[in-house]
Design a protein around this motif. Structure first.
Motif, PDB file in Angstrom:
ATOM      1  N   MET A 235       1.945  13.726  -4.072  1.00  0.00           N
ATOM      2  CA  MET A 235       1.490  12.837  -3.029  1.00  0.00           C
ATOM      3  C   MET A 235       1.153  11.487  -3.668  1.00  0.00           C
ATOM      4  N   PRO A 236       1.823  10.421  -3.261  1.00  0.00           N
ATOM      5  CA  PRO A 236       1.530   9.107  -3.849  1.00  0.00           C
ATOM      6  C   PRO A 236       0.081   8.701  -3.588  1.00  0.00           C
ATOM      7  N   SER A 237      -0.490   8.030  -4.571  1.00  0.00           N
ATOM      8  CA  SER A 237      -1.860   7.535  -4.439  1.00  0.00           C
ATOM      9  C   SER A 237      -1.901   6.089  -4.905  1.00  0.00           C
ATOM     10  N   GLY A 238      -2.948   5.405  -4.478  1.00  0.00           N
ATOM     11  CA  GLY A 238      -3.101   4.015  -4.867  1.00  0.00           C
ATOM     12  C   GLY A 238      -4.563   3.635  -4.901  1.00  0.00           C
ATOM     13  N   SER A 239      -4.814   2.428  -5.391  1.00  0.00           N
ATOM     14  CA  SER A 239      -6.192   1.967  -5.512  1.00  0.00           C
ATOM     15  C   SER A 239      -6.225   0.451  -5.633  1.00  0.00           C
ATOM     16  N   CYS A 240      -7.435  -0.059  -5.501  1.00  0.00           N
ATOM     17  CA  CYS A 240      -7.654  -1.483  -5.726  1.00  0.00           C
ATOM     18  C   CYS A 240      -7.764  -1.730  -7.234  1.00  0.00           C
ATOM     19  N   LEU A 241      -7.920  -2.974  -7.620  1.00  0.00           N
ATOM     20  CA  LEU A 241      -7.996  -3.340  -9.030  1.00  0.00           C
ATOM     21  C   LEU A 241      -9.163  -2.668  -9.754  1.00  0.00           C
ATOM     22  N   CYS A 242     -10.314  -2.575  -9.104  1.00  0.00           N
ATOM     23  CA  CYS A 242     -11.485  -1.984  -9.764  1.00  0.00           C
ATOM     24  C   CYS A 242     -11.590  -0.470  -9.533  1.00  0.00           C
ATOM     25  N   HIS A 243     -10.653   0.085  -8.779  1.00  0.00           N
ATOM     26  CA  HIS A 243     -10.585   1.527  -8.480  1.00  0.00           C
ATOM     27  C   HIS A 243     -11.741   2.037  -7.627  1.00  0.00           C
ATOM     28  N   ALA A 244     -12.473   1.146  -6.976  1.00  0.00           N
ATOM     29  CA  ALA A 244     -13.559   1.582  -6.089  1.00  0.00           C
ATOM     30  C   ALA A 244     -13.000   2.187  -4.799  1.00  0.00           C
ATOM     31  N   VAL A 245     -11.871   1.658  -4.316  1.00  0.00           N
ATOM     32  CA  VAL A 245     -11.230   2.172  -3.104  1.00  0.00           C
ATOM     33  C   VAL A 245      -9.923   2.829  -3.509  1.00  0.00           C
ATOM     34  N   LYS A 246      -9.733   4.066  -3.046  1.00  0.00           N
ATOM     35  CA  LYS A 246      -8.515   4.821  -3.370  1.00  0.00           C
ATOM     36  C   LYS A 246      -7.950   5.430  -2.102  1.00  0.00           C
ATOM     37  N   TYR A 247      -6.638   5.642  -2.103  1.00  0.00           N
ATOM     38  CA  TYR A 247      -5.969   6.237  -0.954  1.00  0.00           C
ATOM     39  C   TYR A 247      -4.850   7.152  -1.423  1.00  0.00           C
ATOM     40  N   GLN A 248      -4.336   7.942  -0.500  1.00  0.00           N
ATOM     41  CA  GLN A 248      -3.150   8.769  -0.713  1.00  0.00           C
ATOM     42  C   GLN A 248      -2.316   8.712   0.560  1.00  0.00           C
ATOM     43  N   TYR A 249      -1.020   8.915   0.406  1.00  0.00           N
ATOM     44  CA  TYR A 249      -0.180   9.128   1.580  1.00  0.00           C
ATOM     45  C   TYR A 249       0.837  10.202   1.237  1.00  0.00           C
ATOM     46  N   LYS A 250       1.300  10.878   2.269  1.00  0.00           N
ATOM     47  CA  LYS A 250       2.272  11.938   2.035  1.00  0.00           C
ATOM     48  C   LYS A 250       3.599  11.553   2.665  1.00  0.00           C
ATOM     49  N   GLY A 251       4.650  12.078   2.074  1.00  0.00           N
ATOM     50  CA  GLY A 251       5.985  11.826   2.608  1.00  0.00           C
ATOM     51  C   GLY A 251       6.568  10.512   2.150  1.00  0.00           C
ATOM     52  N   GLU A 252       7.771  10.294   2.590  1.00  0.00           N
ATOM     53  CA  GLU A 252       8.509   9.070   2.286  1.00  0.00           C
ATOM     54  C   GLU A 252       8.106   7.984   3.285  1.00  0.00           C
ATOM     55  N   PRO A 253       7.946   6.735   2.859  1.00  0.00           N
ATOM     56  CA  PRO A 253       7.656   5.667   3.820  1.00  0.00           C
ATOM     57  C   PRO A 253       8.756   5.569   4.883  1.00  0.00           C
ATOM     58  N   ILE A 254       8.361   5.159   6.072  1.00  0.00           N
ATOM     59  CA  ILE A 254       9.304   4.956   7.174  1.00  0.00           C
ATOM     60  C   ILE A 254      10.283   3.861   6.801  1.00  0.00           C
ATOM     61  N   SER A 255       9.756   2.803   6.214  1.00  0.00           N
ATOM     62  CA  SER A 255      10.594   1.699   5.751  1.00  0.00           C
ATOM     63  C   SER A 255       9.891   1.002   4.594  1.00  0.00           C
ATOM     64  N   LYS A 256      10.679   0.200   3.866  1.00  0.00           N
ATOM     65  CA  LYS A 256      10.185  -0.563   2.721  1.00  0.00           C
ATOM     66  C   LYS A 256      10.753  -1.970   2.869  1.00  0.00           C
ATOM     67  N   ALA A 257       9.883  -2.959   2.830  1.00  0.00           N
ATOM     68  CA  ALA A 257      10.360  -4.319   3.080  1.00  0.00           C
ATOM     69  C   ALA A 257       9.564  -5.342   2.281  1.00  0.00           C
ATOM     70  N   ILE A 258      10.254  -6.422   1.962  1.00  0.00           N
ATOM     71  CA  ILE A 258       9.595  -7.607   1.415  1.00  0.00           C
ATOM     72  C   ILE A 258       9.378  -8.544   2.591  1.00  0.00           C
TER      73      ILE A 258
END
Length: 139
Positions: A1-24
């Motif tokens: 399960m992909p996870s992410g965080s802010c620069l200081c790692h105080a806020v963290k998240y996870q998401y499951k599955g493939e993104p619906i779309s990926k865009a710039i």
């Protein structure tokens, strides 16, 4: 399960599955929010969850130049923008995750955009992503 965080790692998240779309996105709002164009992963809201730092998470509400209302979610400690939500029908029920906040460096390979938005506002030296739809707006 992909996870992410802010620069200081105080806020963290996870998401499951493939993104619906990926865009710039090259719109002026993304330029101001990220100091550049932003690489975004569209994830269903019910596949996304905060795992740490809810008290540090702050919101900022704005009207995008397209007219939609957007809420940005960022760390109140370090200021990192983590994700956005918007009322545009194409984004309803989804979270727009900033790909640069995903913790796994391999995520950048997996985040190759399938679209580029607001290409008329892209810097002239920035070449389009091969194979990605080149759009003047969100559609």
């Amino acid at each position: 399960m992909p996870s992410g965080s802010c620069l200081c790692h105080a806020v963290k998240y996870q998401y499951k599955g493939e993104p619906i779309s990926k865009a710039i996105c090259h719109c002026q709002t993304c330029h101001k929010l990220s100091s550049s164009s932003s690489v975004n992963l569209l994830v269903p809201t019910d596949h996304f969850r905060l795992t740490a730092g809810k008290p540090q998470l702050k919101e900022y509400h704005l009207t995008h130049e397209s007219g939609m209302h957007m809420t940005t979610h960022f760390c109140g400690e370090c200021g990192s923008l983590l994700y956005k939500t918007a009322d545009k029908p194409e984004f309803a029920g989804d979270v727009i995750v900033l790909a640069g906040t995903v913790d796994d460096p391999q995520a950048w390979d997996e985040a190759k955009p399938d679209a580029e938005f607001f290409v008329g506002e892209r810097a002239s030296w920035w070449k389009g992503v091969g194979g990605a739809r080149q759009l003047s707006g969100f559609t």
